[in-house]
Design a protein around this motif. Structure first.
Motif, PDB file in Angstrom:
ATOM      1  N   LEU A  30       0.838  -1.202   0.000  1.00 52.29           N
ATOM      2  CA  LEU A  30       0.000   0.000   0.000  1.00 52.29           C
ATOM      3  C   LEU A  30       0.865   1.241   0.000  1.00 52.29           C
ATOM      4  N   PRO A  31       0.504   2.256  -0.756  1.00 50.93           N
ATOM      5  CA  PRO A  31      -0.654   2.293  -1.650  1.00 50.93           C
ATOM      6  C   PRO A  31      -0.411   1.445  -2.893  1.00 50.93           C
ATOM      7  N   CYS A  32      -1.524   1.030  -3.500  1.00 49.50           N
ATOM      8  CA  CYS A  32      -1.464   0.278  -4.755  1.00 49.50           C
ATOM      9  C   CYS A  32      -2.494   0.868  -5.707  1.00 49.50           C
ATOM     10  N   LEU A  33      -2.350   0.530  -6.969  1.00 53.61           N
ATOM     11  CA  LEU A  33      -3.179   1.130  -8.014  1.00 53.61           C
ATOM     12  C   LEU A  33      -3.871   0.038  -8.814  1.00 53.61           C
ATOM     13  N   PHE A  34      -5.186   0.222  -9.036  1.00 54.30           N
ATOM     14  CA  PHE A  34      -5.972  -0.649  -9.901  1.00 54.30           C
ATOM     15  C   PHE A  34      -6.356   0.157 -11.134  1.00 54.30           C
ATOM     16  N   GLU A  45      -5.532   2.402   1.915  1.00 50.67           N
ATOM     17  CA  GLU A  45      -5.838   1.830   3.234  1.00 50.67           C
ATOM     18  C   GLU A  45      -6.242   0.369   3.101  1.00 50.67           C
ATOM     19  N   ILE A  46      -5.830  -0.413   4.058  1.00 51.64           N
ATOM     20  CA  ILE A  46      -6.099  -1.844   4.033  1.00 51.64           C
ATOM     21  C   ILE A  46      -7.593  -2.135   4.046  1.00 51.64           C
ATOM     22  N   THR A  47      -8.384  -1.341   4.755  1.00 54.20           N
ATOM     23  CA  THR A  47      -9.827  -1.607   4.822  1.00 54.20           C
ATOM     24  C   THR A  47     -10.478  -1.447   3.451  1.00 54.20           C
ATOM     25  N   ALA A  48     -10.074  -0.466   2.680  1.00 57.18           N
ATOM     26  CA  ALA A  48     -10.614  -0.280   1.326  1.00 57.18           C
ATOM     27  C   ALA A  48     -10.195  -1.437   0.423  1.00 57.18           C
TER      28      ALA A  48
END
Length: 133
Positions: A30-34, A45-48
């Motif tokens: 994190l952060p990561c991109l889709f 955020e891990i929850t998202a």
């Protein structure tokens, strides 16, 4: 490097087949991109991230997917700690029959000795999932 990346994606496929949100999310940095043709979503955020993964799992289950398999098509070394990977995914029912396949690309970065996903480029998964309905 190829063997380590293929092992990473086997671990990813196993976690997906087990519908294990925590195990899948642990494979992301994190952060990561889709990315898709029409959207870019940054997960910070891990929850998202976990909510997104759970949504995918619910969709797959509803379509009868019981397991997933993959085949690494291409690997490109970007640096000592980064690699680009292109995979074919196979969505299967409980008997192993392929219901649909799709193509997805990834950027991975090595943190210490572990590969983690930093970006996911969904090439045709939406089409594949729609055609399974």
């Amino acid at each position: 490097m190829r063997q380590a990346v293929e092992q990473f994606f086997q671990q990813y496929a196993t976690a997906y087949s087990n519908f294990d949100v925590k195990q899948v999310s642990a494979l992301f940095s994190l952060p990561c991109l889709f990315l898709t043709d029409d959207s870019k979503v940054l997960m910070a955020e891990i929850t998202a991230l976990e909510k997104t993964i759970q949504h995918q799992f619910d969709l797959y289950r509803g379509l009868g997917v019981a397991q997933v398999r993959n085949r690494v098509q291409h690997l490109v070394r970007l640096s000592d700690s980064m690699v680009f990977a292109s995979l074919y995914w196979y969505f299967c029912d409980a008997e192993g029959k392929v219901l649909q396949n799709c193509h997805t690309s990834y950027t991975l970065q090595r943190h210490d000795e572990q590969w983690l996903l930093v970006s996911v480029m969904i090439d045709d998964e939406r089409f594949a999932l729609k055609s399974m309905r």
